[in-house]
Design a protein around this motif. Structure first.
Motif, short mmCIF file in Angstrom:
data_model
loop_
_atom_site.label_atom_id
_atom_site.label_comp_id
_atom_site.label_asym_id
_atom_site.label_seq_id
_atom_site.Cartn_x
_atom_site.Cartn_y
_atom_site.Cartn_z
N ARG A 190 0.99 -1.08 0.01
CA ARG A 190 -0.02 -0.08 -0.03
C ARG A 190 0.68 1.10 -0.09
NH1 ARG A 190 -4.46 -0.43 4.32
NH2 ARG A 190 -5.67 0.71 2.85
N THR A 191 1.21 1.98 -1.07
CA THR A 191 1.76 3.12 -1.16
C THR A 191 1.38 4.41 -0.79
OG1 THR A 191 1.50 3.12 -3.66
CG2 THR A 191 3.51 2.02 -2.73
N LEU A 192 -0.28 4.16 -0.96
CA LEU A 192 -1.22 5.52 -0.76
C LEU A 192 -2.33 4.88 0.10
CD1 LEU A 192 -0.60 8.30 -1.51
CD2 LEU A 192 -2.20 7.90 -3.49
N THR B 231 6.36 18.75 -4.40
CA THR B 231 7.81 19.48 -4.27
C THR B 231 8.52 18.94 -3.20
OG1 THR B 231 8.68 21.56 -4.12
CG2 THR B 231 6.46 21.34 -3.12
N HIS B 232 9.69 19.14 -3.20
CA HIS B 232 10.48 18.97 -1.82
C HIS B 232 11.05 20.35 -1.04
CE1 HIS B 232 11.29 14.62 -1.51
NE2 HIS B 232 11.73 14.77 -2.78
N ASP B 233 10.66 21.29 -1.90
CA ASP B 233 11.37 22.59 -1.19
C ASP B 233 10.19 23.38 -0.38
OD1 ASP B 233 13.74 22.17 -2.51
OD2 ASP B 233 12.84 22.68 -4.57
N ALA C 191 8.22 13.17 2.72
CA ALA C 191 9.48 12.51 2.76
C ALA C 191 9.63 11.74 1.34
CB ALA C 191 9.91 11.56 3.80
N SER C 192 10.75 11.38 0.81
CA SER C 192 11.19 10.72 -0.44
C SER C 192 10.66 9.20 -0.08
CB SER C 192 12.52 10.66 -0.15
OG SER C 192 12.93 10.07 -1.89
N GLY C 193 9.69 8.94 -0.88
CA GLY C 193 8.84 7.71 -1.12
C GLY C 193 7.67 7.90 -0.14
N SER C 194 7.25 8.86 0.07
CA SER C 194 6.01 9.03 0.97
C SER C 194 4.68 8.77 -0.01
CB SER C 194 5.82 10.03 1.71
OG SER C 194 6.12 11.43 0.85
N GLY C 195 4.92 8.77 -1.18
CA GLY C 195 3.85 8.78 -2.34
C GLY C 195 3.34 9.97 -2.96
N LYS C 196 4.26 10.94 -2.99
CA LYS C 196 3.70 12.37 -3.63
C LYS C 196 3.65 12.06 -5.11
CE LYS C 196 7.58 14.42 -2.39
NZ LYS C 196 8.28 13.04 -1.53
N THR C 197 4.27 11.17 -5.81
CA THR C 197 4.09 11.13 -7.33
C THR C 197 2.89 10.22 -7.48
OG1 THR C 197 6.40 11.39 -7.66
CG2 THR C 197 5.14 10.49 -9.34
N THR C 198 2.60 9.29 -6.51
CA THR C 198 1.58 8.19 -6.67
C THR C 198 0.41 8.94 -6.42
OG1 THR C 198 3.20 6.55 -5.49
CG2 THR C 198 0.66 6.19 -5.72
N LEU C 199 0.45 10.04 -5.55
CA LEU C 199 -1.02 10.71 -5.24
C LEU C 199 -1.18 11.67 -6.43
CD1 LEU C 199 -3.27 11.57 -3.58
CD2 LEU C 199 -1.77 13.29 -2.36
N1 ATP Z 1 6.07 1.05 -10.35
C1 ATP Z 1 6.44 0.84 -8.99
N2 ATP Z 1 6.75 -0.34 -8.55
C2 ATP Z 1 7.09 -0.80 -7.11
N3 ATP Z 1 7.02 0.47 -6.28
C3 ATP Z 1 6.64 1.60 -6.58
C4 ATP Z 1 6.58 2.03 -7.88
N4 ATP Z 1 6.27 3.29 -8.06
C5 ATP Z 1 6.34 3.69 -6.88
N5 ATP Z 1 6.55 2.70 -6.06
C6 ATP Z 1 6.95 2.93 -4.40
O1 ATP Z 1 5.65 3.46 -3.92
C7 ATP Z 1 6.24 4.43 -2.78
C8 ATP Z 1 6.00 5.92 -3.40
O2 ATP Z 1 6.80 6.31 -4.47
P1 ATP Z 1 6.41 7.85 -5.06
O3 ATP Z 1 7.32 7.97 -6.38
O4 ATP Z 1 5.00 8.14 -5.05
O5 ATP Z 1 7.22 8.55 -3.90
P2 ATP Z 1 7.61 10.04 -3.66
O6 ATP Z 1 7.22 10.48 -2.53
O7 ATP Z 1 7.07 10.68 -5.20
O8 ATP Z 1 9.21 10.02 -3.82
P3 ATP Z 1 10.31 11.09 -4.35
O9 ATP Z 1 10.04 12.26 -3.51
O10 ATP Z 1 11.61 10.25 -3.97
O11 ATP Z 1 10.07 11.00 -5.81
C9 ATP Z 1 7.82 4.22 -3.02
O12 ATP Z 1 7.98 3.42 -2.06
C10 ATP Z 1 8.13 3.77 -4.24
O13 ATP Z 1 9.24 2.82 -4.03
#
Ligand code: ATP
Length: 686
Positions: free
Chosen positions: A140-142, A308-310, A160-168
């Motif tokens: 569950r990434t989000l 954003t991170h900034d 934080a990095s990997g918290s799911g910003k892009t996923t959201l």
């Molecule tokens: N295609 C994928 N396959 C497996 N895991 C994924 C995939 N895309 C994203 N994840 C995982 O989902 C989580 C959220 O990823 P996401 O890219 O949304 O984070 P983020 O907050 O945008 O990170 P960053 O700030 O580093 O860009 C991360 O743990 C990432 O490893």
């Protein structure tokens, strides 16, 4: 970029122009060439920003280090040169030669006005996110995100990095729809922009040309060339890229490429614009400048969502979404409310608190409990405020995300024409690709010439074994050219395609444009192959009609190879995978064609597989056209009759039947390519 002229010059002081100043402003603004053409309404908005200042002789009016900092109109006195324009063309230090009175306007403000005027767009859209979650690979990434973004708001997603910003962002924008929950868009979005983190414009073309093609794809059908040029010029000016207009995108700096990337979406004023880390990799001043541009776009009515991170980016936003480290909603509200909620003076401290204090579950639970008293607007009637509500999908956005229905104004035929021209342009400008496309048939031909002896088809002394191989390798050559021409065409621009689909591009015109550019090249390669092999006497003397038949067969097998190449290119994730797939695609087309081992002699499974090999039908059609059955039966080689016996009726089928089968393969591969691409691009289904 500074807004205050006093901040960077040695002398200018604001003066009170009295009542005359008020009447003068509009006239001055109209006189400024950089703002020429702005409607009166926009000029009125700029009026309060225009300041009358005084400088002494020798004072710096504009510094080189700050290009495009302001526009200046001289009220009285003399300067030692022209002052920076809105697109930063001059970029030199300007001093006053005499005491002078100047009208100054922050160039950033002017750019914002130009930008907002780029299109007479309608208001931004409201986005309701309800109980959105996403599972990736069983993780569950989000989790359970609910929030409402109002029209015209600039919203930052941070965490934080990997918290799911892009996923959201992807879930909200519909690029990768959520696995749970839904996203409702209030209204039918006819302009929807998505700017991913990577550079996603073709690197081969100059920026102005790239924008020209993008404009033709995005602006309504019937838009004149002048209007397209005007839109491109305006966006270049607004993003300070005018002097880089003729520079190849690949040669731009990182910051310039980012601006070029967003420029594509500003050609039409998007009602909703999503940007993934638009300021990453930019220096702080450029990043701030960029965020102010987004601020103005939102001010002009568009809904803008960025990750954003900034922390400085957050300060310019109306709302901020904080995600916990495991993708839950830790906060949603104004930046001021965030500071109050997290009891901190600085946004950056929120990151530390989220990472170090309490569990993500606790942060999410606390916010759910608190959000009633924060500034999150109440949920619209019928929609639960938070926590996994699953209201029925909005009929206007059946996928639970913005629908592309309103953006089909650019007709498929027009898209196909624009894409065909663009693909050809890219092909011709990428010398390495062009050299490979032209060079590989030449290399293959040279190998054929070295491998086969002349006169194999001579009736007096035929060489049946050589004729089989010549037929087979010619067929394989045609297939191979098509396969290799198509194999890298889609996987190398997947992100661009996804973005263009969001802007209304149809998959069918996209695939058809690839075929339109590559098929003529393949026809030339096939024709040259036949001509050269005939000239070298590796093929027999025969009439034009026979060679016409051979060319049609070869072109159809090349088309089937091209279709297969495009299909694989659509399926794989990157060029490395496509290259690795090449041998696996070629092997069966060698083994199961019936040349090395005649089909009647194959094991049953092999015989069944041979039906699925496009090369088999090309090989047999070529043999039929060149009359190999007659040659083997009645030529003077004793090897002919037994060989013919092992091939059975292989070459007896009418060529037209083989052509129909080859056309069927091509149609099937291209249709599958469209299906794969439509599934891979959220809005590709049309
Ligand atoms: N295609 C994928 N396959 C497996 N895991 C994924 C995939 N895309 C994203 N994840 C995982 O989902 C989580 C959220 O990823 P996401 O890219 O949304 O984070 P983020 O907050 O945008 O990170 P960053 O700030 O580093 O860009 C991360 O743990 C990432 O490893």
């Amino acid at each position: 970029m500074r807004d205050d002229v006093d901040a960077c010059t040695t002398g200018p002081v604001a003066v009170d122009g009295g009542w005359r100043e008020v009447g003068e402003r509009l006239r001055v603004l109209r006189r400024m060439p950089e703002l020429g053409g702005l409607p009166r309404r926009r000029l009125r908005e700029l009026e309060p920003e225009l300041r009358l200042v005084e400088v002494g002789a020798g004072d710096v009016v504009c510094e080189e280090a700050d290009p495009a900092d302001r526009l200046v109109a001289v009220a009285s006195g003399e300067l030692d040169g022209p002052v920076t324009t809105v697109d930063g063309r001059y970029g030199r230090t300007v001093r006053a030669l005499t005491p002078a009175r100047l009208w100054t306007l922050p160039a950033d403000t002017a750019r914002g006005a130009l930008w907002a005027t780029a299109e007479t767009g309608t208001a931004g859209l409201r986005i309701d996110v309800r109980g959105v979650g996403r599972h990736i690979g069983g993780r569950r990434t989000l989790q359970d995100i609910s929030l409402t973004i109002e029209p015209g708001e600039l919203v930052a997603i941070v965490g934080a990095s990997g918290s799911g910003k892009t996923t959201l962002l992807d879930a909200v924008s519909g690029v990768r729809p959520p696995t749970t929950g839904e996203v409702r868009v209030d209204g039918d979005p006819d302009s929807f922009g998505y700017v991913p983190q990577d550079d996603i414009i073709h690197r081969e073309l100059p920026i102005a040309r790239t924008l020209g093609y993008a404009a033709r794809l995005r602006l309504p059908a019937g838009t004149s060339t002048d209007r397209v040029d005007e839109a491109v010029g305006r966006v270049l000016r607004a993003l300070d890229l005018t002097d880089r207009a003729d520079t190849r995108v690949g040669s731009l700096s990182g910051g310039e490429r980012k601006r070029a990337s967003i420029a594509v979406d500003l050609l039409t004023r998007p009602r909703v614009l999503f940007l993934d880390e638009p300021t990453s990799g930019l220096d702080p001043a450029t990043a701030a400048d960029f965020m102010r541009l987004l601020r103005r776009l939102a001010g002009a009515g568009s809904t803008v969502v960025v990750t954003t991170h900034d922390p400085p980016d957050v300060a310019l936003c109306d709302k901020v979404v904080f995600l916990t480290t495991d993708g839950r909603l830790a906060f949603f509200g104004t930046p001021d409310a965030a500071r109050t909620y997290f009891q901190t003076d600085h946004i950056e401290e929120v990151y530390e608190r989220l990472a170090d204090e309490d569990t993500p579950e606790e942060w999410a639970r606390r916010f759910t409990a608190a959000r009633g008293v924060l500034d999150d607007p109440p949920a619209p009637s019928g929609v639960p405020a938070a926590g996994g509500g699953r209201p029925a999908p909005d009929p206007r956005s059946p996928a639970g995300a913005p629908s592309p229905a309103g953006r089909r104004s650019v007709r498929a035929l027009r898209q196909w024409r624009v894409l065909t021209r663009r693909d050809l342009d890219i092909l011709l400008r990428n010398r390495l690709t062009a050299a490979i496309l032209a060079g590989s048939p030449v290399m293959v031909l040279l190998m054929f010439a070295v491998l086969f002896r002349p006169h194999a088809f001579s009736y007096a002394r035929p060489s049946p074994a050589a004729t089989v191989m010549i037929l087979f390798w010619i067929a394989f050559g045609g297939f191979f050219f098509g396969l290799t021409y198509g194999l890298l065409r889609i996987c190398t621009e997947r992100a661009i395609l996804r973005r263009e689909c969001l802007a209304g591009l149809g998959i069918a015109p996209y695939v058809a444009a690839k075929v339109a550019v590559l098929l003529p090249l393949l026809a030339v390669a096939d024709a040259v192959m036949l001509l050269v092999l005939r000239a070298l006497d590796r093929l027999p003397a025969a009439g034009w009609s026979t060679y016409g038949e051979l060319l049609v067969t070869l072109l159809l097998t090349s088309a089937a190879g091209l279709g297969l190449g495009l299909l694989i290119s659509a399926v794989v994730g990157d060029p490395a995978q496509a290259t690795m797939a090449l041998p696996m695609l070629c092997f069966p087309q060698v083994l199961f064609v019936g040349a090395i081992l005649p089909v009647p002699v194959m094991a049953v499974a092999g015989r069944v597989l041979s039906y699925g090999m496009s090369n088999r039908w090309a090989f047999e059609a070529l043999g039929h056209s060149l009359g190999v059955a007659r040659l083997w039966a009645h030529g003077r080689s004793p090897l002919g009759p037994p060989l013919l016996a092992s091939y059975g009726a292989t070459f007896s089928r009418p060529v037209a039947v083989d052509w129909v089968i080859l056309t069927g393969f091509t149609a099937l591969f291209l249709a599958l390519t469209c299906v794969v691409l439509a599934r891979g691009t959220a809005y590709g289904r049309r």
